[in-house]
Scaffold this motif. Sequence first.
Motif, PDB file in Angstrom:
ATOM      1  N   LEU A   1       3.497   5.836  -2.919  1.00  0.00           N
ATOM      2  CA  LEU A   1       4.695   6.612  -3.203  1.00  0.00           C
ATOM      3  C   LEU A   1       5.128   6.526  -4.659  1.00  0.00           C
ATOM      4  CD1 LEU A   1       6.783   5.860  -0.013  1.00  0.00           C
ATOM      5  CD2 LEU A   1       5.468   7.902  -0.538  1.00  0.00           C
ATOM      6  N   LEU A   2       5.034   5.359  -5.254  1.00  0.00           N
ATOM      7  CA  LEU A   2       5.504   5.171  -6.626  1.00  0.00           C
ATOM      8  C   LEU A   2       4.410   5.338  -7.672  1.00  0.00           C
ATOM      9  CD1 LEU A   2       7.847   2.108  -6.057  1.00  0.00           C
ATOM     10  CD2 LEU A   2       8.464   4.517  -6.186  1.00  0.00           C
ATOM     11  N   LYS A   3       3.186   5.528  -7.215  1.00  0.00           N
ATOM     12  CA  LYS A   3       2.023   5.702  -8.088  1.00  0.00           C
ATOM     13  C   LYS A   3       1.868   4.564  -9.091  1.00  0.00           C
ATOM     14  CE  LYS A   3       1.878  10.621  -7.619  1.00  0.00           C
ATOM     15  NZ  LYS A   3       0.676  11.127  -7.138  1.00  0.00           N
ATOM     16  N   THR A   4       2.112   3.361  -8.609  1.00  0.00           N
ATOM     17  CA  THR A   4       1.870   2.164  -9.404  1.00  0.00           C
ATOM     18  C   THR A   4       0.751   1.397  -8.725  1.00  0.00           C
ATOM     19  OG1 THR A   4       3.426   0.824  -8.155  1.00  0.00           O
ATOM     20  CG2 THR A   4       4.286   1.999 -10.063  1.00  0.00           C
ATOM     21  N   THR A   5       0.199   0.443  -9.421  1.00  0.00           N
ATOM     22  CA  THR A   5      -0.867  -0.336  -8.819  1.00  0.00           C
ATOM     23  C   THR A   5      -0.438  -1.767  -8.565  1.00  0.00           C
ATOM     24  OG1 THR A   5      -2.495   1.053  -9.910  1.00  0.00           O
ATOM     25  CG2 THR A   5      -3.269  -1.044  -9.091  1.00  0.00           C
ATOM     26  N   TRP A   6       0.267  -2.364  -9.488  1.00  0.00           N
ATOM     27  CA  TRP A   6       0.553  -3.793  -9.369  1.00  0.00           C
ATOM     28  C   TRP A   6       2.024  -4.105  -9.138  1.00  0.00           C
ATOM     29  CZ3 TRP A   6      -3.731  -5.747  -8.165  1.00  0.00           C
ATOM     30  CH2 TRP A   6      -4.907  -5.275  -8.719  1.00  0.00           C
TER      31      TRP A   6
ATOM     32  N   VAL B   1      -1.662 -12.881  -1.391  1.00  0.00           N
ATOM     33  CA  VAL B   1      -3.001 -12.294  -1.266  1.00  0.00           C
ATOM     34  C   VAL B   1      -2.904 -10.869  -0.731  1.00  0.00           C
ATOM     35  CG1 VAL B   1      -5.202 -12.490  -0.027  1.00  0.00           C
ATOM     36  CG2 VAL B   1      -4.165 -14.510  -1.033  1.00  0.00           C
ATOM     37  N   GLY B   2      -1.973 -10.620   0.197  1.00  0.00           N
ATOM     38  CA  GLY B   2      -1.767  -9.260   0.703  1.00  0.00           C
ATOM     39  C   GLY B   2      -1.302  -8.310  -0.389  1.00  0.00           C
ATOM     40  N   ALA B   3      -0.415  -8.778  -1.263  1.00  0.00           N
ATOM     41  CA  ALA B   3       0.057  -7.942  -2.372  1.00  0.00           C
ATOM     42  C   ALA B   3      -1.073  -7.650  -3.354  1.00  0.00           C
ATOM     43  CB  ALA B   3       1.224  -8.623  -3.079  1.00  0.00           C
ATOM     44  N   ILE B   4      -1.881  -8.666  -3.645  1.00  0.00           N
ATOM     45  CA  ILE B   4      -3.019  -8.476  -4.556  1.00  0.00           C
ATOM     46  C   ILE B   4      -4.032  -7.512  -3.948  1.00  0.00           C
ATOM     47  CG2 ILE B   4      -4.998  -9.646  -5.606  1.00  0.00           C
ATOM     48  CD1 ILE B   4      -3.128 -12.100  -5.920  1.00  0.00           C
ATOM     49  N   MET B   5      -4.314  -7.669  -2.655  1.00  0.00           N
ATOM     50  CA  MET B   5      -5.298  -6.800  -2.003  1.00  0.00           C
ATOM     51  C   MET B   5      -4.809  -5.355  -1.922  1.00  0.00           C
ATOM     52  SD  MET B   5      -8.005  -8.489  -1.431  1.00  0.00           S
ATOM     53  CE  MET B   5      -8.842  -7.354  -0.370  1.00  0.00           C
ATOM     54  N   SER B   6      -3.505  -5.146  -1.763  1.00  0.00           N
ATOM     55  CA  SER B   6      -3.010  -3.768  -1.726  1.00  0.00           C
ATOM     56  C   SER B   6      -3.188  -3.100  -3.088  1.00  0.00           C
ATOM     57  CB  SER B   6      -1.549  -3.722  -1.284  1.00  0.00           C
ATOM     58  OG  SER B   6      -0.693  -4.223  -2.280  1.00  0.00           O
ATOM     59  N   GLY B   7      -2.913  -3.835  -4.164  1.00  0.00           N
ATOM     60  CA  GLY B   7      -3.137  -3.282  -5.501  1.00  0.00           C
ATOM     61  C   GLY B   7      -4.601  -3.020  -5.767  1.00  0.00           C
ATOM     62  N   TRP B   8      -5.448  -3.940  -5.339  1.00  0.00           N
ATOM     63  CA  TRP B   8      -6.894  -3.765  -5.539  1.00  0.00           C
ATOM     64  C   TRP B   8      -7.406  -2.576  -4.737  1.00  0.00           C
ATOM     65  CZ3 TRP B   8     -11.040  -4.163  -2.134  1.00  0.00           C
ATOM     66  CH2 TRP B   8     -12.288  -4.140  -2.732  1.00  0.00           C
ATOM     67  N   THR B   9      -6.924  -2.415  -3.499  1.00  0.00           N
ATOM     68  CA  THR B   9      -7.357  -1.311  -2.651  1.00  0.00           C
ATOM     69  C   THR B   9      -6.958   0.032  -3.254  1.00  0.00           C
ATOM     70  OG1 THR B   9      -7.156  -2.714  -0.700  1.00  0.00           O
ATOM     71  CG2 THR B   9      -7.226  -0.347  -0.329  1.00  0.00           C
ATOM     72  N   ILE B  10      -5.720   0.149  -3.696  1.00  0.00           N
ATOM     73  CA  ILE B  10      -5.267   1.404  -4.311  1.00  0.00           C
ATOM     74  C   ILE B  10      -6.052   1.681  -5.585  1.00  0.00           C
ATOM     75  CG2 ILE B  10      -3.319   2.441  -5.549  1.00  0.00           C
ATOM     76  CD1 ILE B  10      -3.050   2.847  -2.630  1.00  0.00           C
ATOM     77  N   GLY B  11      -6.266   0.642  -6.403  1.00  0.00           N
ATOM     78  CA  GLY B  11      -7.045   0.825  -7.634  1.00  0.00           C
ATOM     79  C   GLY B  11      -8.456   1.292  -7.351  1.00  0.00           C
TER      80      GLY B  11
ATOM     81  N   PHE C   1       0.842  -1.198   0.000  1.00  0.00           N
ATOM     82  CA  PHE C   1       0.000   0.000   0.000  1.00  0.00           C
ATOM     83  C   PHE C   1       0.877   1.248   0.000  1.00  0.00           C
ATOM     84  CE2 PHE C   1      -2.873   3.153   1.746  1.00  0.00           C
ATOM     85  CZ  PHE C   1      -4.048   2.875   1.074  1.00  0.00           C
ATOM     86  N   ILE C   2       1.908   1.254   0.835  1.00  0.00           N
ATOM     87  CA  ILE C   2       2.794   2.412   0.895  1.00  0.00           C
ATOM     88  C   ILE C   2       3.567   2.579  -0.416  1.00  0.00           C
ATOM     89  CG2 ILE C   2       4.864   3.321   2.027  1.00  0.00           C
ATOM     90  CD1 ILE C   2       3.712   2.088   4.632  1.00  0.00           C
TER      91      ILE C   2
END
Length: 94
Positions: free
Chosen positions: A25-30, A74-84, A20-21
């Motif tokens: 900071l990097l303005k990426t999603t995945w 799953v945590g990495a996927i959920m962080s990308g989904w949350t930011i998206g 998530f962080i």
Amino acid sequence: MIQLVIAALLIFVLIFGIGFILNMLLKTTWLPIYGYLVLLAVLLYMNWDKQGSILQSAASYTYVDYIPAVGGLVGAIMSGWTIGTLRSKGYKMF
């Protein structure tokens, strides 16, 4: 068994927070998903027994090794989904 669930949950929260962080900071999603997969590949390669194939080396791990790794994925996927989701609803992070 309880220790395995707690380990998977802690790794999920750790990777979710770091992802998530990084996403903010990097303005990426995945990017955290790719980074986590590269980390797993490097760890698998480092523990690879050079006498056999990499699939034999991966088969030598048990479910106790794989469940926390899946929790982190799953945590990495959920962080990308949350930011998206937050970005699609109009929230701007940094």
